[in-house]
Enzyme design. Structure first.
Site, PDB file in Angstrom:
ATOM      1  N   LYS A  22       0.792  -1.443   0.505  1.00  0.00           N
ATOM      2  CA  LYS A  22      -0.188   0.225  -0.347  1.00  0.00           C
ATOM      3  C   LYS A  22       1.036   1.294  -0.165  1.00  0.00           C
ATOM      4  O   LYS A  22       0.210   2.260  -0.955  1.00  0.00           O
ATOM      5  CB  LYS A  22      -0.793   0.090   0.964  1.00  0.00           C
ATOM      6  CG  LYS A  22      -1.489   0.972   1.475  1.00  0.00           C
ATOM      7  CD  LYS A  22      -2.415   1.535   2.835  1.00  0.00           C
ATOM      8  CE  LYS A  22      -1.295   1.625   3.971  1.00  0.00           C
ATOM      9  NZ  LYS A  22      -1.199   2.822   4.268  1.00  0.00           N
ATOM     10  N   ASN A  23       2.143   1.238   0.610  1.00  0.00           N
ATOM     11  CA  ASN A  23       2.637   2.346   1.023  1.00  0.00           C
ATOM     12  C   ASN A  23       3.088   2.344  -0.161  1.00  0.00           C
ATOM     13  O   ASN A  23       4.368   3.471   0.112  1.00  0.00           O
ATOM     14  CB  ASN A  23       3.165   2.626   2.003  1.00  0.00           C
ATOM     15  CG  ASN A  23       2.296   2.731   3.648  1.00  0.00           C
ATOM     16  OD1 ASN A  23       1.311   2.050   3.548  1.00  0.00           O
ATOM     17  ND2 ASN A  23       2.576   2.413   4.490  1.00  0.00           N
ATOM     18  N   CYS A 118      -4.485  12.365  13.236  1.00  0.00           N
ATOM     19  CA  CYS A 118      -4.673  10.975  13.195  1.00  0.00           C
ATOM     20  C   CYS A 118      -4.577  10.730  14.445  1.00  0.00           C
ATOM     21  O   CYS A 118      -3.783  10.614  15.010  1.00  0.00           O
ATOM     22  CB  CYS A 118      -4.447  10.642  12.097  1.00  0.00           C
ATOM     23  SG  CYS A 118      -2.730  10.382  12.045  1.00  0.00           S
ATOM     24  N   ARG A 123       0.642  14.519  12.698  1.00  0.00           N
ATOM     25  CA  ARG A 123       1.017  15.145  11.948  1.00  0.00           C
ATOM     26  C   ARG A 123       1.180  16.138  10.959  1.00  0.00           C
ATOM     27  O   ARG A 123       1.130  16.787  10.149  1.00  0.00           O
ATOM     28  CB  ARG A 123       0.083  13.475  10.612  1.00  0.00           C
ATOM     29  CG  ARG A 123      -0.451  12.999  11.114  1.00  0.00           C
ATOM     30  CD  ARG A 123       0.774  11.712  11.464  1.00  0.00           C
ATOM     31  NE  ARG A 123       1.684  11.012  10.908  1.00  0.00           N
ATOM     32  CZ  ARG A 123       0.962  10.128  10.272  1.00  0.00           C
ATOM     33  NH1 ARG A 123      -0.070   9.628   9.925  1.00  0.00           N
ATOM     34  NH2 ARG A 123       1.225   9.186   9.097  1.00  0.00           N
ATOM     35  N   ASP A 310       5.208   0.334  12.094  1.00  0.00           N
ATOM     36  CA  ASP A 310       4.248  -0.239  10.911  1.00  0.00           C
ATOM     37  C   ASP A 310       3.770  -1.422  11.290  1.00  0.00           C
ATOM     38  O   ASP A 310       3.158  -1.693  11.506  1.00  0.00           O
ATOM     39  CB  ASP A 310       3.665   0.361   9.960  1.00  0.00           C
ATOM     40  CG  ASP A 310       4.018   1.403   9.419  1.00  0.00           C
ATOM     41  OD1 ASP A 310       3.489   1.635   8.378  1.00  0.00           O
ATOM     42  OD2 ASP A 310       3.387   2.500  10.293  1.00  0.00           O
ATOM     43  N   ARG A 402      -9.001  -0.338   5.734  1.00  0.00           N
ATOM     44  CA  ARG A 402      -7.247   0.545   4.584  1.00  0.00           C
ATOM     45  C   ARG A 402      -6.402  -0.145   4.091  1.00  0.00           C
ATOM     46  O   ARG A 402      -5.714   0.708   3.383  1.00  0.00           O
ATOM     47  CB  ARG A 402      -7.320   1.802   5.861  1.00  0.00           C
ATOM     48  CG  ARG A 402      -8.544   3.108   5.962  1.00  0.00           C
ATOM     49  CD  ARG A 402      -7.795   3.732   6.484  1.00  0.00           C
ATOM     50  NE  ARG A 402      -6.481   4.091   6.001  1.00  0.00           N
ATOM     51  CZ  ARG A 402      -5.678   5.389   6.098  1.00  0.00           C
ATOM     52  NH1 ARG A 402      -6.303   5.245   7.679  1.00  0.00           N
ATOM     53  NH2 ARG A 402      -4.980   5.742   6.099  1.00  0.00           N
TER      54      ARG A 402
HETATM   55  C1  EPZ Z   1       4.785   6.793   6.547  1.00  0.00           C
HETATM   56  O1  EPZ Z   1       4.100   7.944   6.580  1.00  0.00           O
HETATM   57  C2  EPZ Z   1       3.636   5.587   6.374  1.00  0.00           C
HETATM   58  N1  EPZ Z   1       2.238   5.749   5.305  1.00  0.00           N
HETATM   59  C3  EPZ Z   1       3.894   4.844   7.507  1.00  0.00           C
HETATM   60  O2  EPZ Z   1       1.987   3.935   7.547  1.00  0.00           O
HETATM   61  C4  EPZ Z   1       4.269   4.697   8.218  1.00  0.00           C
HETATM   62  O3  EPZ Z   1       3.877   4.848   9.883  1.00  0.00           O
HETATM   63  C5  EPZ Z   1       5.521   6.331   8.043  1.00  0.00           C
HETATM   64  O4  EPZ Z   1       5.575   6.654   7.246  1.00  0.00           O
HETATM   65  C6  EPZ Z   1       6.821   6.165   8.976  1.00  0.00           C
HETATM   66  O5  EPZ Z   1       7.238   4.613   8.408  1.00  0.00           O
HETATM   67  C7  EPZ Z   1       2.738   5.779   3.640  1.00  0.00           C
HETATM   68  O6  EPZ Z   1       3.629   5.397   3.605  1.00  0.00           O
HETATM   69  C8  EPZ Z   1       1.151   6.608   2.775  1.00  0.00           C
HETATM   70  P1  EPZ Z   1       6.359  10.454   8.486  1.00  0.00           P
HETATM   71  P2  EPZ Z   1       4.356   9.663   6.632  1.00  0.00           P
HETATM   72  O7  EPZ Z   1       6.741  11.657   7.732  1.00  0.00           O
HETATM   73  O8  EPZ Z   1       5.561   9.725   5.686  1.00  0.00           O
HETATM   74  C9  EPZ Z   1       7.688  13.215  11.453  1.00  0.00           C
HETATM   75  C10 EPZ Z   1       0.741   2.952   7.743  1.00  0.00           C
HETATM   76  O9  EPZ Z   1      -0.033   1.625   8.850  1.00  0.00           O
HETATM   77  N2  EPZ Z   1       7.440  14.089  10.385  1.00  0.00           N
HETATM   78  O10 EPZ Z   1       7.779   9.310   7.541  1.00  0.00           O
HETATM   79  O11 EPZ Z   1       3.186  10.888   7.013  1.00  0.00           O
HETATM   80  C11 EPZ Z   1       5.628  12.544  11.722  1.00  0.00           C
HETATM   81  O12 EPZ Z   1       5.195  13.449  13.154  1.00  0.00           O
HETATM   82  C12 EPZ Z   1       0.945   4.525   7.941  1.00  0.00           C
HETATM   83  O13 EPZ Z   1       0.414   1.962   6.428  1.00  0.00           O
HETATM   84  C13 EPZ Z   1       8.110  15.636  10.768  1.00  0.00           C
HETATM   85  O14 EPZ Z   1       7.990  15.453  11.547  1.00  0.00           O
HETATM   86  O15 EPZ Z   1       5.307   9.493   8.306  1.00  0.00           O
HETATM   87  C14 EPZ Z   1       6.967  11.596  12.523  1.00  0.00           C
HETATM   88  O16 EPZ Z   1       7.171  11.438  13.890  1.00  0.00           O
HETATM   89  C15 EPZ Z   1       0.778   4.622   9.630  1.00  0.00           C
HETATM   90  N3  EPZ Z   1       7.783  16.546   9.995  1.00  0.00           N
HETATM   91  C16 EPZ Z   1       8.229  11.296  12.508  1.00  0.00           C
HETATM   92  O17 EPZ Z   1       8.204  12.496  10.983  1.00  0.00           O
HETATM   93  C17 EPZ Z   1       6.956  16.602   9.261  1.00  0.00           C
HETATM   94  O18 EPZ Z   1       7.103  17.337   8.401  1.00  0.00           O
HETATM   95  C18 EPZ Z   1       7.928  10.146  10.806  1.00  0.00           C
HETATM   96  O19 EPZ Z   1       6.965  10.505   9.549  1.00  0.00           O
HETATM   97  C19 EPZ Z   1       6.711  15.033   8.728  1.00  0.00           C
HETATM   98  C20 EPZ Z   1       6.987  13.945   9.607  1.00  0.00           C
END
Ligand code: EPZ
Length: 423
Positions: A22-23, A118, A123, A310, A402
């Site tokens: 999915k991701n 969420c 986020r 995840d 989802r």
């Molecule tokens: C991706 O989300 C995945 N989703 C998530 O999977 C996964 O948990 C996550 O990466 C971490 O591996 C998809 O790929 C669609 P991040 P993403 O930006 O990119 C912080 C699932 O269950 N952050 O890597 O949104 C954030 O708050 C989902 O399939 C900032 O601080 O996650 C988090 O603490 C859930 N500033 C960390 O970075 C930003 O601008 C990692 O988040 C962006 C993120």
């Protein structure tokens, strides 16, 4: 709303075939906007998140068709006539934000609703904004939308590491804009997830010039034009890990097929530490956990190649059944513990100290009515229900749908007593 009813205690046996990731699929679907001709994307799971992404593309004028049997999508970007991704669609799925980069790359402007928070935590999007501003994009938050204007997209050197490490979708968004920028972009602190590598492979197949994907330093040389391609998405390492834990928690012998074991080394390392016997093949893993005794573990979630956030909830469900004290620390989403309250309803013994869960395992779980919250927490409740005494009823399983395609059918085919009850 549909629910799932599980009667615990059944041993599993047989084979399960894992879907596409999915991701990986979601940013790749968004990336198809950058081409001037249609793309065919294969091995795409017909999940509700995929349908949501296709509906966002449709609102931009991008026609697509999903063949649920062949699990492939045809996307024709030629009709694209809008650069606005509306709130009522984006709010359904955080990943919608990855249309921002391709709209900027294709149109030089974008207006994408902020996804909002969420259940796994706030986020933020500061890294998305930082990376795009470095590419000479004028971007700001206006009335709940990210508004971007980029009449002159320029390559740049960017450090994209945040206080929680790298960001998967911020890395994706910068890639998706930089492929059409003038000159070269260097991203340091890039996310290394296999899904990012898959996105880079898809973009390069379309005519982009990306080097170093999968490492923390990526180079993107801007190109003028990109064309549609036919592409196979990688297998879903999180669905695979979830079924491997289903085999372990029920002390069963099952084989999980159509996977890339090298994408799961951190999980396999922890399962080996817990004493789970498994055999690793080229594209499968066989769990042989009949009449096994397991050991408690300590783990901390980290950006790839560390232990994936995840898989945190699913590992916690497993550890509630393992005698001893296990410790799980969540470094990516420190609030990602919605599953704890529900596992406590099933007689698990878990206490939280900030972003650390202390699990006193080995007590029998007790089936109960529980509530799904985020998609991985929902999967954890299914795993717990497989071994709990009696019946577990999981409500609001649209969360599960989802990220997992036909999970209950796959588990039933393995011997679980599980059924979906339509609302
Ligand atoms: C991706 O989300 C995945 N989703 C998530 O999977 C996964 O948990 C996550 O990466 C971490 O591996 C998809 O790929 C669609 P991040 P993403 O930006 O990119 C912080 C699932 O269950 N952050 O890597 O949104 C954030 O708050 C989902 O399939 C900032 O601080 O996650 C988090 O603490 C859930 N500033 C960390 O970075 C930003 O601008 C990692 O988040 C962006 C993120």
């Amino acid at each position: 709303m549909d629910k799932i009813i599980i009667t615990g205690g059944k041993q599993l046996k047989g084979n399960v075939i894992i879907e596409g990731a999915k991701n990986a699929a979601l940013p790749i679907i968004a990336a198809a906007i950058l081409a001037d001709s249609p793309s065919v994307i294969k091995n795409v799971p017909p999940l509700s998140d995929v349908h949501t992404m296709l509906s966002i593309l449709a609102s931009l004028g991008v026609r697509s068709s999903l063949d649920p049997d062949k699990k492939e999508i045809c996307i024709d970007p030629s009709g694209i006539d809008s650069w606005v991704a509306p709130y009522d669609m984006v709010r359904k799925m955080r990943a919608s934000i990855c249309v921002l980069g391709p709209l900027i790359g294709q149109f030089g402007k974008a207006k994408v609703s902020l996804p909002g928070g969420c259940v796994i935590g706030q986020r933020p999007v500061d890294l998305h904004i930082k990376g795009l501003r470095a590419l000479n994009v004028h971007i700001s938050v206006q009335h709940g939308y990210l508004e971007a204007d980029a009449p002159d997209l320029q390559g740049a050197t960017i450090f994209l590491g945040g206080r929680f490490g790298s960001s998967v979708l911020a890395t994706a968004n910068v890639m998706l804009a930089a492929v059409k920028a003038k000159g070269t972009t260097l991203i340091y602190g890039a996310a290394c997830e296999p899904e990012i590598v898959d996105l880079a492979h898809f973009l390069n197949a379309m005519g982009a010039r990306i080097e170093g994907a999968g490492s923390h330093a990526m180079a993107i040389h801007g190109v003028e034009r990109m064309h549609g391609v036919e592409y196979n998405v990688i297998p879903d390492r999180i669905e695979a890990g979830t079924f491997i834990i289903a085999g372990a928690i029920t002390q069963s012998n099952i084989t999980v097929n159509n996977i890339v074991p090298d994408h799961m080394l951190a999980l396999l390392d922890k399962l080996a530490e817990a004493g789970v016997p498994f055999e690793v093949g080229k594209d499968y893993i066989s769990v042989n956990a009949r009449s096994c005794t397991f050991k408690p573990i300590e783990l901390t979630t980290l950006p790839y190649p560390g232990f994936p956030t995840d898989m945190q909830a699913q590992m916690m469900a497993f550890m509630t059944t393992v005698p001893g004290i296990s410790i799980i620390t969540e470094k990516i989403f420190p609030e990602r513990f919605m599953h704890v309250a529900e596992l406590l309803r099933m007689a698990a013994d878990i206490s939280l100290e900030n972003a650390t869960a202390i699990i006193k395992g080995g007590y029998h779980l007790s089936g109960a009515p529980v509530m799904a919250s985020d998609l991985r927490a929902s999967a954890a409740l299914v795993l717990a229900g497989l071994v709990a005494n009696g019946e577990t009823v999981i409500n609001r399983i649209y969360h599960l749908d989802r990220g997992y395609f036909n999970m209950e059918e796959k588990l039933r085919a393995l011997g679980a007593q599980i059924e979906r009850v339509p609302s």
